[in-house]
Structure formats: C-alpha cells, structure tokens
Design a protein around this motif. Structure first.
Motif, PDB file in Angstrom:
ATOM      1  N   ALA A 172      -9.469   4.841  -9.962  1.00  0.00           N
ATOM      2  CA  ALA A 172      -9.973   5.076  -8.605  1.00  0.00           C
ATOM      3  C   ALA A 172     -11.493   5.108  -8.627  1.00  0.00           C
ATOM      4  CB  ALA A 172      -9.432   6.393  -8.059  1.00  0.00           C
ATOM      5  N   THR A 176     -12.129   8.926  -1.631  1.00  0.00           N
ATOM      6  CA  THR A 176     -11.485   8.302  -2.787  1.00  0.00           C
ATOM      7  C   THR A 176     -10.798   7.010  -2.386  1.00  0.00           C
ATOM      8  OG1 THR A 176     -11.068  10.499  -3.730  1.00  0.00           O
ATOM      9  CG2 THR A 176      -9.817   8.645  -4.653  1.00  0.00           C
ATOM     10  N   CYS A 210      -8.354   3.958  -3.974  1.00  0.00           N
ATOM     11  CA  CYS A 210      -7.468   3.690  -5.100  1.00  0.00           C
ATOM     12  C   CYS A 210      -6.445   2.626  -4.712  1.00  0.00           C
ATOM     13  CB  CYS A 210      -6.760   4.974  -5.553  1.00  0.00           C
ATOM     14  SG  CYS A 210      -5.950   5.880  -4.214  1.00  0.00           S
ATOM     15  N   VAL A 228      -6.574   8.865 -10.591  1.00  0.00           N
ATOM     16  CA  VAL A 228      -5.735   9.704  -9.728  1.00  0.00           C
ATOM     17  C   VAL A 228      -4.317   9.734 -10.262  1.00  0.00           C
ATOM     18  CG1 VAL A 228      -7.098   9.373  -7.615  1.00  0.00           C
ATOM     19  CG2 VAL A 228      -5.366   7.687  -8.222  1.00  0.00           C
ATOM     20  N   SER A 232     -13.125   7.139 -11.552  1.00  0.00           N
ATOM     21  CA  SER A 232     -12.229   8.253 -11.843  1.00  0.00           C
ATOM     22  C   SER A 232     -10.794   7.772 -11.924  1.00  0.00           C
ATOM     23  CB  SER A 232     -12.366   9.339 -10.764  1.00  0.00           C
ATOM     24  OG  SER A 232     -12.010   8.802  -9.507  1.00  0.00           O
ATOM     25  N   CYS A 237      -1.402   7.365  -5.703  1.00  0.00           N
ATOM     26  CA  CYS A 237      -2.192   6.896  -4.572  1.00  0.00           C
ATOM     27  C   CYS A 237      -1.235   6.438  -3.487  1.00  0.00           C
ATOM     28  CB  CYS A 237      -3.119   5.753  -4.999  1.00  0.00           C
ATOM     29  SG  CYS A 237      -4.234   5.189  -3.713  1.00  0.00           S
ATOM     30  N   GLN A 244     -14.582   7.368  -6.634  1.00  0.00           N
ATOM     31  CA  GLN A 244     -14.893   8.488  -5.754  1.00  0.00           C
ATOM     32  C   GLN A 244     -16.329   8.367  -5.273  1.00  0.00           C
ATOM     33  OE1 GLN A 244     -13.767  12.081  -7.968  1.00  0.00           O
ATOM     34  NE2 GLN A 244     -12.007  12.251  -6.593  1.00  0.00           N
ATOM     35  N   THR A 290     -15.951  14.257  -0.382  1.00  0.00           N
ATOM     36  CA  THR A 290     -15.580  13.209  -1.337  1.00  0.00           C
ATOM     37  C   THR A 290     -14.591  12.242  -0.706  1.00  0.00           C
ATOM     38  OG1 THR A 290     -15.863  14.744  -3.187  1.00  0.00           O
ATOM     39  CG2 THR A 290     -14.583  12.757  -3.611  1.00  0.00           C
TER      40      THR A 290
END
Length: 201
Positions: A179, A168, A170, A197, A195, A200, A181, A166
């Motif tokens: 964010a 990510t 952000c 977080v 998504s 970041c 993903q 994965t």
C-alpha cells in the motif's frame, strides 16, 4: 616468366565432388520441442506473479503521486487566492460526495463561502478521473471526505480546527498486500510512505 595456367576439372574430379555426402537440413525433434515448451511454461509461472506485483506497485505509486499533486495544487491556489480551497472526493466530477472512497475521483475548487461543498458559482480548479477499478483509496476520520486549505496554506476543517490525517491507497483484496500512505500534517504538507495492509476491502 612464370605463368599459372588454369585447367578445367577432369571428369573424374567432377564426379568425386558430386559424390560428397550432403549435410541434411535438421529441425527440432519432438523431444527437444517438448523440453523447450516445458521450460517456457515454468518461466511463465514464475514470471507472471512477479510482473503482476510490479504493475500493482506502479499503479499504487501513480495514484498516490497524482493525489499529492492535487494537494499541492489546492494549497498553492489557497495561498494565491488568499481564500479557502478544497479538494474533495466526487462521483460526477462536479460536486463533492459523502459516500464511497477517494478512488471515485476528486475535484479541487475555490470554496468562497467556506462550507466545504462546491456550490454552482464556485470555481472548479481541477477534476481528477476515477482510479483503476482494482484500487481502493480511503482516508481516516479527518480526511475521509475532503481536505481544506486556508489562505495560509495550512489545512483546516470547515469548523476551523486543524486538519491532519492519513490516506491509504491499496489493491482491492481480502489478503495482505502493498500500500501507499499519504500522511498530511496540520501545516498542509503531505508525505508518501510505502507500507503494507492486512487487507484492502
């Protein structure tokens, strides 16, 4: 035969017309102007955070979409060339780097010797510029440095094992935020999810 005669206005009528009160030109009063400025100030305070949020969301979507396009290109090149093709993060746009995040930019190249690093003679397929300075982009253990596609189009680590993970992206902040993903499965197909977080940094 009836005819209509026009007669000039008499002197009395002219004087009466001239004596009618003229409507004065009217501008804003100070109170009206201050009220307008106050309303505009309130609207600005409400609108600016909302606009910032929209711009950040667009940046996240754009960054994740560009990365996914790079993954699709690397996969299709691996199948077309019947050979390993790698997408790795880069600082100089020429070679792979081990440090930092994916926000530095990335390259796609034909990894003819299967070592996961771009050597001088290996063909550079794509060079992607760094992302906006406000973004951070990192991958978990298996996709922290590179994504490698085998001739079948599946992702494989340099050692031959399945590669899935994965990534990510952000907005750089110590606070919670939105964010994107990118989840890459072992078959080499990426999916993007919206998504959040906790931070970041």
């Amino acid at each position: 035969m009836n005819t209509t005669n026009s007669f000039p206005m008499s002197g009395t009528s002219c004087r009466a017309a001239r004596m009618l009160p003229r409507r004065a030109d009217r501008g804003f009063t100070l109170v009206e102007l201050l009220a307008t400025v106050a309303v505009m100030g309130v609207l600005a305070v409400v609108a600016v955070p909302s606009m910032t949020s929209i711009i950040d969301s667009i940046k996240l979507s754009s960054a994740s979409n560009v990365f996914v396009a790079g993954l699709h290109l690397a996969r299709s090149e691996a199948i077309k060339r019947n050979s390993r093709v790698v997408l790795c993060k880069t600082v100089d746009g020429v070679s792979c780097t081990f440090s930092g995040g994916w926000e530095q930019g990335w390259i796609v190249f034909h990894d003819a010797n299967n070592n996961g690093q771009r050597d001088a003679a290996e063909i550079l397929v794509l060079r992607e510029l760094p992302l906006s300075a406000s973004l951070r982009f990192k991958g978990n253990l298996n996709v922290a440095r590179y994504v490698s596609f085998a001739p079948t189009g599946a992702t494989r680590l340099v050692g031959g094992g399945f590669q899935a993970g994965t990534l990510t992206v952000c907005r750089h902040s110590a606070e919670a935020g939105e964010a994107r993903q990118i989840i890459l499965n072992a078959v080499g197909r990426p999916r993007v999810y919206k998504s959040a977080v906790a931070d970041c940094v």
